[in-house]
Design an enzyme around this catalytic site. Structure first.
Site, PDB file in Angstrom:
ATOM      1  N   TYR A  91     -23.690  -9.858  35.353  1.00 25.85           N
ATOM      2  CA  TYR A  91     -23.166  -9.580  36.698  1.00 25.85           C
ATOM      3  C   TYR A  91     -21.833 -10.289  36.904  1.00 25.85           C
ATOM      4  O   TYR A  91     -20.841  -9.673  37.312  1.00 25.85           O
ATOM      5  CB  TYR A  91     -24.169 -10.006  37.763  1.00 25.85           C
ATOM      6  N   GLY A  92     -21.785 -11.579  36.624  1.00 25.00           N
ATOM      7  CA  GLY A  92     -20.542 -12.321  36.763  1.00 25.00           C
ATOM      8  C   GLY A  92     -19.449 -11.775  35.862  1.00 25.00           C
ATOM      9  O   GLY A  92     -18.283 -11.670  36.274  1.00 25.00           O
TER      10      GLY A  92
END
Length: 235
Positions: A139-140
């Site tokens: 996600y990051g």
């Protein structure tokens, strides 16, 4: 009256953004995958809803038929952490999990911006995340990739007088991001990490997006604006 398109506009930050622009009297179109949720929000807010999965090229191309020849503002809000609810497993599953986040958070913005690019007149705003600067697995990484791709988007759109920026929220209450998995302890940890000692509100993010689409931000492009109460300090 301007035409505003907000992807993932049925809930949370997307809905607050649609409400903010609608309050100006703008013509707002929201998109999303869930027809029932989209229809309810459209009726409640007084905007138009178009079912569209922003990761699907066919559906994004179909969206063009629902929009006018000129679109003033595009808000690429669709996305989220697809790791929630996905199983762990072997390398094949790991690959699938990473691709899911990349599609949801990067590819969705790339497809929609590319499709609408020739019609844009004013601004494109992408939803990033504090995770893009701090790291949070796939996600990051997907949000970090979005921030870097934004430089390319700003370069290409700048030639036609259109700005492109990323708004990167920190912890923001009243969204579907955590999908019911946010514990009280984790909530307090996120709250204490801020300098303001308050939870971010969807209106905080919508207000920043609204500013980036305003005449006051005409010379602001290619940037990442962090809105997190000081939980992450940038220079």
């Amino acid at each position: 009256m301007r035409t505003i398109v907000v992807t993932g506009g049925a809930t949370g930050i997307g809905r607050a953004t649609a409400e903010r622009f609608r309050a100006d009297g703008d013509d707002v179109v929201i998109t999303g995958r869930r027809a029932d949720v989209l229809a309810k929000t459209a009726a409640d807010v007084g905007v138009r809803g178009v079912v569209c999965d922003a990761t699907d090229p066919v559906q994004v191309e179909r969206l063009l038929d629902e929009l006018p020849d000129k679109v003033d503002v595009l808000v690429n809000n669709a996305g989220g952490n697809t790791d929630f609810g996905r199983p762990d497993g072997d390398l094949a599953q790991l690959k699938a999990n990473w691709l899911a986040n990349l599609e949801a958070n990067l590819i969705s913005a790339v497809l929609t911006t590319t499709a609408l690019g020739p019609r844009m007149t004013t601004a494109v705003i992408h939803l990033g995340s504090i995770a893009g600067a701090r790291g949070a697995g796939s996600y990051g990484a997907s949000k970090a990739a979005l921030a870097m791709w934004n430089v390319d988007a700003a370069t290409e759109l700048g030639a036609q007088g259109v700005t492109s920026n990323v708004v990167a929220p920190g912890f923001t209450a009243d969204t579907e991001f955590f999908q019911g998995r946010l514990t009280d302890q984790r909530r307090q940890t996120l709250l204490q990490a801020t300098l303001t000692k308050r939870e971010g509100q969807v209106e905080d993010i919508a207000g920043t997006i609204h500013y980036l689409a305003s005449p006051a931000a005409r010379h602001l492009t290619g940037q990442v604006l962090h809105v997190n109460g000081g939980a992450l300090i940038t220079r």
